[in-house]
Design an enzyme around this catalytic site. Structure first.
Site, PDB file in Angstrom:
ATOM      1  N   ARG A 111      -7.246   5.909   8.208  1.00 40.27           N
ATOM      2  CA  ARG A 111      -7.245   5.126   7.564  1.00 40.27           C
ATOM      3  C   ARG A 111      -7.734   3.806   7.906  1.00 40.27           C
ATOM      4  NH1 ARG A 111      -1.126   4.402   8.577  1.00 40.27           N
ATOM      5  NH2 ARG A 111      -0.375   6.613   7.713  1.00 40.27           N
ATOM      6  N   ASP A 130       9.454  -8.354   7.403  1.00 41.12           N
ATOM      7  CA  ASP A 130       8.614  -7.157   7.809  1.00 41.12           C
ATOM      8  C   ASP A 130       6.999  -7.925   8.525  1.00 41.12           C
ATOM      9  OD1 ASP A 130       8.369  -3.526   6.849  1.00 41.12           O
ATOM     10  OD2 ASP A 130       5.685  -4.690   7.528  1.00 41.12           O
TER      11      ASP A 130
END
Length: 291
Positions: free
Chosen positions: A52, A161
């Protein structure tokens, strides 16, 4: 002593690849992520972290994860710390994921509350990790299936979020034809609109969009909400937290749920708070609350 003998051995990398990622590097990254989000990373995730973040190292022209850790530690690197969070959080979602939850929401929350809402009572729902919006829009479509005139009443869906980039995607409400495939045809035909500029893009219609407010929120940070919720969806999130953080979240959810409210969690999650009792498949209500 020779120069060769005096040289310290180089710490082994946890992952074979372009950039060294030592145990110390991984630990520092894990501590930063935990401090910001409450997400707990174990060393078994080293390959995931490498895959990532390697692109960030390339973009920044860095030579090792040690350099990246040093950059993140700089007080001026707030934007890069946000990128760290975005890179290491997972945003897997789809419309009407775990459909039994939406059946339960309609049958056990929305239908029993419909008369009260039409008489002026508020209806509050919360998607506590909304990702790119499919979950809160599914909730909005469920509301409209029971209360087609929801815009005339005090009905609100809060969608939050920690990742501001997915919040922006969610606000746009535009999805591919493949993404909306799980939406029942009756809902799709009534409350979604086809983008005229491309045959492969659909947009959530104004009736559903008007019900949802998207806000950035860190679940381990402050919660500004004061009104209790009739339903809270927090699914496939707490599995990334350690046990102490999970326990704190269950307690906080309990204090933000109406007496008749329901908490919906992911298929692999279990609520260990004794203030809740089961009310279906990965659905919970308050112990002593109204069914």
């Amino acid at each position: 002593m020779t120069a060769l003998a005096a040289t310290k051995p180089r710490a082994a990398s946890l992952v074979d690849g372009e950039f060294p990622l030592t145990a110390a590097d991984f630990s520092a990254l894990a501590e930063m992520l935990y401090a910001v989000s409450g997400i707990s990373l174990h060393e078994s995730k080293a390959a995931l972290v490498y895959s990532r973040l390697a692109k960030r190292l390339r973009a920044l022209n860095l030579k090792s994860f040690s350099e990246y850790v040093a950059l993140l530690a700089d007080p001026a690197s707030e934007e890069e710390r946000s990128r760290l969070l975005m890179s290491l959080t997972t945003n897997v979602t789809r419309f009407f994921r775990e459909p039994h939850h939406f059946d339960h929401l309609v049958e056990q929350v929305l239908q029993p509350r419909a008369a009260a809402v039409r008489a002026g009572a508020p209806l509050r729902l919360w998607s506590a990790a909304c990702s790119t919006g499919q979950e809160p829009y599914s909730m909005a479509l469920a509301v409209l299936s029971v209360l087609p005139e929801a815009a005339d009443f005090d009905v609100r869906i809060l969608a939050t979020d920690i990742d501001r980039s997915v919040i922006n995607t969610a606000r746009a409400g535009a999805y591919s034809a493949e993404a909306i495939d799980a939406i029942p045809a009756a809902f799709r035909n009534r409350w979604l609109e086809k983008d005229e500029s491309t045959a492969r893009t659909w947009r959530v219609g104004p009736e559903a969009r008007a019900l949802v407010a998207f806000k950035p929120l860190n679940l381990i940070g402050d919660w500004p909400m004061r009104r209790a919720f009739d339903a809270i969806f927090c699914r496939n999130v707490v599995i990334y937290f350690d046990q102490d953080t999970q326990t704190k979240l269950w307690t906080r959810f309990r204090t933000h749920l109406a007496p008749h409210g329901r908490l919906y969690v992911g298929h692999s999650e279990r609520v260990d708070d004794t203030g809740f009792v089961g009310d279906g498949q990965t659905v919970y209500r308050l112990a002593g609350g109204r069914p």
